[in-house]
Design a protein around this motif. Structure first.
Motif, PDB file in Angstrom:
ATOM      1  N   GLY A 109       0.806  -1.221   0.000  1.00  0.00           N
ATOM      2  CA  GLY A 109       0.000   0.000   0.000  1.00  0.00           C
ATOM      3  C   GLY A 109       0.838   1.269   0.000  1.00  0.00           C
ATOM      4  O   GLY A 109       0.379   2.327   0.419  1.00  0.00           O
ATOM      5  N   LEU A 110       2.083   1.166  -0.467  1.00  0.00           N
ATOM      6  CA  LEU A 110       2.898   2.386  -0.566  1.00  0.00           C
ATOM      7  C   LEU A 110       2.249   3.317  -1.585  1.00  0.00           C
ATOM      8  O   LEU A 110       1.643   2.866  -2.553  1.00  0.00           O
ATOM      9  N   PHE A 111       2.395   4.626  -1.369  1.00  0.00           N
ATOM     10  CA  PHE A 111       1.823   5.579  -2.306  1.00  0.00           C
ATOM     11  C   PHE A 111       2.753   5.705  -3.515  1.00  0.00           C
ATOM     12  O   PHE A 111       3.860   6.217  -3.388  1.00  0.00           O
ATOM     13  N   PRO A 112       2.277   5.259  -4.689  1.00  0.00           N
ATOM     14  CA  PRO A 112       3.167   5.241  -5.859  1.00  0.00           C
ATOM     15  C   PRO A 112       3.591   6.637  -6.293  1.00  0.00           C
ATOM     16  O   PRO A 112       4.615   6.788  -6.945  1.00  0.00           O
ATOM     17  N   HIS A 113       2.802   7.662  -5.923  1.00  0.00           N
ATOM     18  CA  HIS A 113       3.100   9.003  -6.410  1.00  0.00           C
ATOM     19  C   HIS A 113       3.973   9.786  -5.448  1.00  0.00           C
ATOM     20  O   HIS A 113       4.236  10.956  -5.660  1.00  0.00           O
ATOM     21  N   ASP A 154      14.736   9.767  -2.239  1.00  0.00           N
ATOM     22  CA  ASP A 154      14.025  10.495  -3.285  1.00  0.00           C
ATOM     23  C   ASP A 154      13.559   9.606  -4.434  1.00  0.00           C
ATOM     24  O   ASP A 154      13.188  10.085  -5.497  1.00  0.00           O
ATOM     25  N   ARG A 155      13.611   8.307  -4.214  1.00  0.00           N
ATOM     26  CA  ARG A 155      13.104   7.410  -5.247  1.00  0.00           C
ATOM     27  C   ARG A 155      11.622   7.172  -5.059  1.00  0.00           C
ATOM     28  O   ARG A 155      11.073   7.411  -3.992  1.00  0.00           O
ATOM     29  N   TYR A 156      11.000   6.636  -6.115  1.00  0.00           N
ATOM     30  CA  TYR A 156       9.599   6.244  -6.021  1.00  0.00           C
ATOM     31  C   TYR A 156       9.516   4.746  -5.753  1.00  0.00           C
ATOM     32  O   TYR A 156      10.441   4.004  -6.086  1.00  0.00           O
ATOM     33  N   PRO A 157       8.405   4.298  -5.146  1.00  0.00           N
ATOM     34  CA  PRO A 157       8.276   2.874  -4.818  1.00  0.00           C
ATOM     35  C   PRO A 157       8.551   1.950  -6.002  1.00  0.00           C
ATOM     36  O   PRO A 157       9.138   0.877  -5.832  1.00  0.00           O
TER      37      PRO A 157
ATOM     38  N   ARG B 208       3.143  15.235 -18.068  1.00  0.00           N
ATOM     39  CA  ARG B 208       4.480  14.761 -17.700  1.00  0.00           C
ATOM     40  C   ARG B 208       5.008  15.516 -16.483  1.00  0.00           C
ATOM     41  O   ARG B 208       5.603  14.954 -15.581  1.00  0.00           O
ATOM     42  N   GLN B 209       4.756  16.831 -16.529  1.00  0.00           N
ATOM     43  CA  GLN B 209       5.253  17.676 -15.459  1.00  0.00           C
ATOM     44  C   GLN B 209       4.589  17.349 -14.123  1.00  0.00           C
ATOM     45  O   GLN B 209       5.216  17.365 -13.082  1.00  0.00           O
ATOM     46  N   LEU B 210       3.304  17.037 -14.199  1.00  0.00           N
ATOM     47  CA  LEU B 210       2.535  16.847 -12.974  1.00  0.00           C
ATOM     48  C   LEU B 210       2.649  15.436 -12.400  1.00  0.00           C
ATOM     49  O   LEU B 210       2.304  15.203 -11.255  1.00  0.00           O
ATOM     50  N   THR B 211       3.096  14.473 -13.204  1.00  0.00           N
ATOM     51  CA  THR B 211       3.182  13.094 -12.692  1.00  0.00           C
ATOM     52  C   THR B 211       4.593  12.533 -12.845  1.00  0.00           C
ATOM     53  O   THR B 211       4.817  11.614 -13.619  1.00  0.00           O
ATOM     54  N   PRO B 212       5.532  13.097 -12.084  1.00  0.00           N
ATOM     55  CA  PRO B 212       6.930  12.669 -12.237  1.00  0.00           C
ATOM     56  C   PRO B 212       7.134  11.190 -11.909  1.00  0.00           C
ATOM     57  O   PRO B 212       8.030  10.553 -12.435  1.00  0.00           O
ATOM     58  N   TRP B 213       6.277  10.641 -11.035  1.00  0.00           N
ATOM     59  CA  TRP B 213       6.467   9.252 -10.639  1.00  0.00           C
ATOM     60  C   TRP B 213       6.220   8.278 -11.794  1.00  0.00           C
ATOM     61  O   TRP B 213       6.760   7.196 -11.832  1.00  0.00           O
ATOM     62  N   ALA B 214       5.383   8.696 -12.744  1.00  0.00           N
ATOM     63  CA  ALA B 214       5.058   7.816 -13.861  1.00  0.00           C
ATOM     64  C   ALA B 214       6.275   7.604 -14.750  1.00  0.00           C
ATOM     65  O   ALA B 214       6.411   6.578 -15.403  1.00  0.00           O
ATOM     66  N   ARG B 215       7.171   8.570 -14.764  1.00  0.00           N
ATOM     67  CA  ARG B 215       8.377   8.444 -15.589  1.00  0.00           C
ATOM     68  C   ARG B 215       9.474   7.694 -14.858  1.00  0.00           C
ATOM     69  O   ARG B 215      10.441   7.276 -15.449  1.00  0.00           O
ATOM     70  N   ALA B 216       9.315   7.559 -13.526  1.00  0.00           N
ATOM     71  CA  ALA B 216      10.424   7.089 -12.699  1.00  0.00           C
ATOM     72  C   ALA B 216      10.562   5.578 -12.683  1.00  0.00           C
ATOM     73  O   ALA B 216      11.378   5.050 -11.970  1.00  0.00           O
TER      74      ALA B 216
END
Ligand SMILES: Nc1ncnc2c1ncn2[C@@H]1O[C@H](COP(=O)(O)OP(=O)(O)OP(=O)(O)O)[C@@H](O)[C@H]1O
Ligand SMILES: [Mg+2]
Lengths: 409, 218
Positions: A109-113, A154-157, B208-216
């Motif tokens: 349930g980590l927040f992906p964003h 600073d990484r994402y899940p 793209r700017q608003l969802t940086p996690w999608a690119r990560a």
């Protein structure tokens, strides 16, 4: 000598940090109460003393998750009470209650964003901690779970491995130092090797923190390993037995429990006992650089001598018959294949390593790696028999091959 | 068209540059208003639906019917009531955005993984915090995808509003048809397509700017 889970001794003296969790006659029926339909949980009563790990275990659908969720009120009981340190959770404002209870689920349930740092900071942020304190706490926690803050903060899940994600889930739950943690199959989604490591890590952490933990699993081995107490649940949310792991194995309260812990419960008890629980043997020893004659004299009738280095660390076994009288003892002469055990090694692991190396006797060392004694299959067998005799008041150890019906109650 | 007349008369374009600029501006305003108002209405309805899922069927039924009414017919029906006004134009344009936007906002919120939602509630998020800090951010790429479709559709539809005297690039198309003169017709159509492509690209960049996690993704 009593059976015990490795590592729980320190916790009992830590105290203070954890809260008492009490489920009092709790039932849950989903949907309207229809006569004759079984509820998900039925008249369950469990008390978990502060700082203990209570494991809820049972077959799929027996109501473990439902029970757990009644503690943080994700599910409201149909009847009965849940008390934390004597206070009815119904009387605590629900978000305040949940912010004081750590919650870990299998899918993490980590927040992906959000970055790992933000994820871990979730509850402190909800509680309005100052930024400085949050930042320090996040780094401390990441280090505590064995991740470098600079690398992962600073990484994402999605950029972490499954095991790392699961650890972050645990760190997030511990962030605001909750007195109670609920964990629903927290180590379920990783491979067995990673799972074992996460379990050990968590036990070590827990010894330091002394949080009260309710942990759900359907893996009886995990229950025995992790639990100070184990609640075996049965279909329909009935409590079949609530006891320390050793008692569960020696005295299953019903046929169901005996079946559930498995026919090999005699062997399972080995994982509750450590090298500390057996009388260590002694071997003749020799020092590096010593003349062969002196060592031989000390060996007496033994055909093997244990070679130690200058600090007393074992180098390996020397075969007395093969030593040449005119030489000094060097480390090349020693056979290093003997397994090395520490005080924390479980007897289960000790036996399997002894069997794997085909060496009859393993060497036990202290925390500095210095020789303390030896351990053989016979010593383990004797210890097991003694412990069974003690806890069953002289009755024979169930061989494990007996059918469950004969073992009932 | 008169025989011997070229398909495009560049001198007409050069002479009318200022009018062209003005029509592009009008077109953008008409589209922006429609998508903006449509988004606000859709957003409010979607959040209502998120709390009361039963409303979803009703709302999609109504907006679905709205979506299928031919635009000319819709304007014809509205003119007796609201006249040849901006209001008439916008009622039509806004109406067409609703179905797409609501579907995407609701769909985006519903696509948030159950474990993420459960963890958030279990850690003590209030309903509002859950919506603003978890559900909407995670729904963002789906929502923006909806805005893209709605915007491109509206840019096309806005050419029709020239019929009720509200300007925009449709004005050139109308002029071209009425005067059998191909140049303004081509200019109007081309610019409308170009506008759609550019605005769409801008929205992709915004997403793209608003969802940086999608690119990560490692
Ligand atoms: N929200 C719900 N609505 C209706 N029934 C439910 C709900 N949640 C659980 N149940 C039912 O209650 C029973 C117990 O479910 P629960 O999830 O507590 O089991 P579990 O022991 O955690 O199982 P598993 O090991 O598969 O996770 C099941 O029969 C399940 O179908
Ligand atoms: Mg479950």
């Amino acid at each position: 000598m009593a059976d015990r889970s490795p590592g729980h001794d320190a916790l009992l003296t830590t105290g203070g940090r954890g809260a008492t969790v009490e489920l009092r006659d709790v039932s849950k029926q989903f949907g309207p109460a229809v006569k004759g339909t079984a509820g998900a949980v039925n008249n369950l009563s469990i008390e978990v003393p502060p700082g203990e790990i209570c494991v809820l275990v049972g077959p799929s659908g027996c109501g473990k998750t439902t029970t757990l969720k009644m503690v943080n009120r994700l599910v409201e009981p149909t009847s009965g009470q849940v008390l934390i340190d004597g206070q009815d959770v119904q009387r605590i404002e629900v978000t305040a209650l949940r912010r004081r209870i750590g919650y870990v689920i299998q899918q993490t349930g980590l927040f992906p964003h959000q970055t790992i740092g933000r994820n871990v900071a979730t509850v402190p942020r909800l509680l309005g901690w100052p930024e400085e304190r949050i930042r320090a706490r996040v780094d401390e926690l990441l280090r505590l779970i064995g991740l470098e803050p600079e690398r992962v903060r600073d990484r994402y899940p999605s950029q972490l491995s499954g095991g790392e994600r699961q650890r972050v889930g645990v760190a997030r739950a511990m962030a605001a130092e909750p007195p109670v943690m609920l964990m629903d199959e927290p180590f379920g989604a990783v491979d067995p090797i990673v799972r074992e490591r996460l379990q050990n890590e968590f036990l070590r952490l827990h010894r330091r923190l002394g949080t009260t933990v309710l942990l759900v699993t359907h893996d009886i081995d995990e229950a025995i390993k992790m639990g100070t107490r184990v609640a075996v649940m049965q279909q329909g949310g009935h409590l079949a037995q609530y006891a320390p792991p050793a008692e569960l194995l020696t005295h299953p309260a019903s046929e169901f429990v005996a079946d559930f812990v498995g026919a090999d419960r005699g062997l399972k008890r080995l994982s509750l006992m450590t090298v500390d629980d057996v009388e260590l043997g002694r071997a003749a020893t020799a020092r590096l650089g010593e003349p062969v004659g002196a060592a031989r004299a000390r060996a007496g009738t033994a055909s093997w001598i244990l070679l130690l280095d200058a600090d007393g660390r074992p180098e390996g076994w020397l075969s007395v018959g093969q030593l040449r009288e005119d030489r000094e003892i060097t480390s090349e002469l020693a056979d290093p294949s003997s397994p090395i055990f520490t005080h924390e090694t479980t007897l289960r692991e000790a036996i399997s390593r002894l069997l794997a190396t085909a060496v009859q006797t393993g060497v036990v060392v202290d925390e500095n790696g210095r020789y303390e004694g030896t351990l053989s299959l016979e010593t383990v067998g004797a210890a097991l028999r003694a412990s069974a005799a003690e806890s069953t008041n002289g009755a024979a150890v169930p061989s494990g091959a007996e059918p469950a019906t004969e073992r009932a109650q | 068209m008169t025989p011997g007349e070229p398909l495009i008369r560049w001198d007409w374009i050069v002479r009318n540059l200022d009018v062209i600029g003005q029509r592009v501006g009008e077109h953008l305003v008409l589209t922006g208003l429609a998508v903006g108002i449509g988004f606000v209405i859709s957003f409010v309805l979607s959040i209502w639906i998120a709390r009361k899922p039963r409303l979803y069927a009703l709302v999609t039924w109504i907006t679905g019917i709205l979506y299928t009414i031919p635009s000319l017919a819709l304007f014809a029906l509205l003119i007796p009531v609201t006249g040849l006004s901006l209001l008439t134009a916008e009622i039509g344009l806004v109406g067409y955005t609703l179905l797409i936007l609501i579907r995407n906002i609701v769909g985006g919120i519903r696509s948030v993984p159950a474990d993420v939602r459960e963890a958030a509630i279990g850690m003590g998020y209030t309903e509002r915090q859950l919506l603003w800090r978890v559900e909407l951010p995670l729904a963002l790429s789906v929502i923006i995808a909806g805005v893209r479709v709605a915007t491109v559709t509206t840019i096309g539809l806005t050419t029709v509003t020239a019929l009720i005297g509200q300007g925009g690039l449709g004005y050139f198309i109308l002029e071209g048809i009425q005067r059998f003169f191909s140049t303004p017709l081509i200019v109007g159509a081309t610019l409308s397509v170009l506008l759609a492509v550019l605005v769409d690209a801008a929205l992709v960049l915004l997403q793209r700017q608003l969802t940086p996690w999608a690119r990560a993704t490692s």
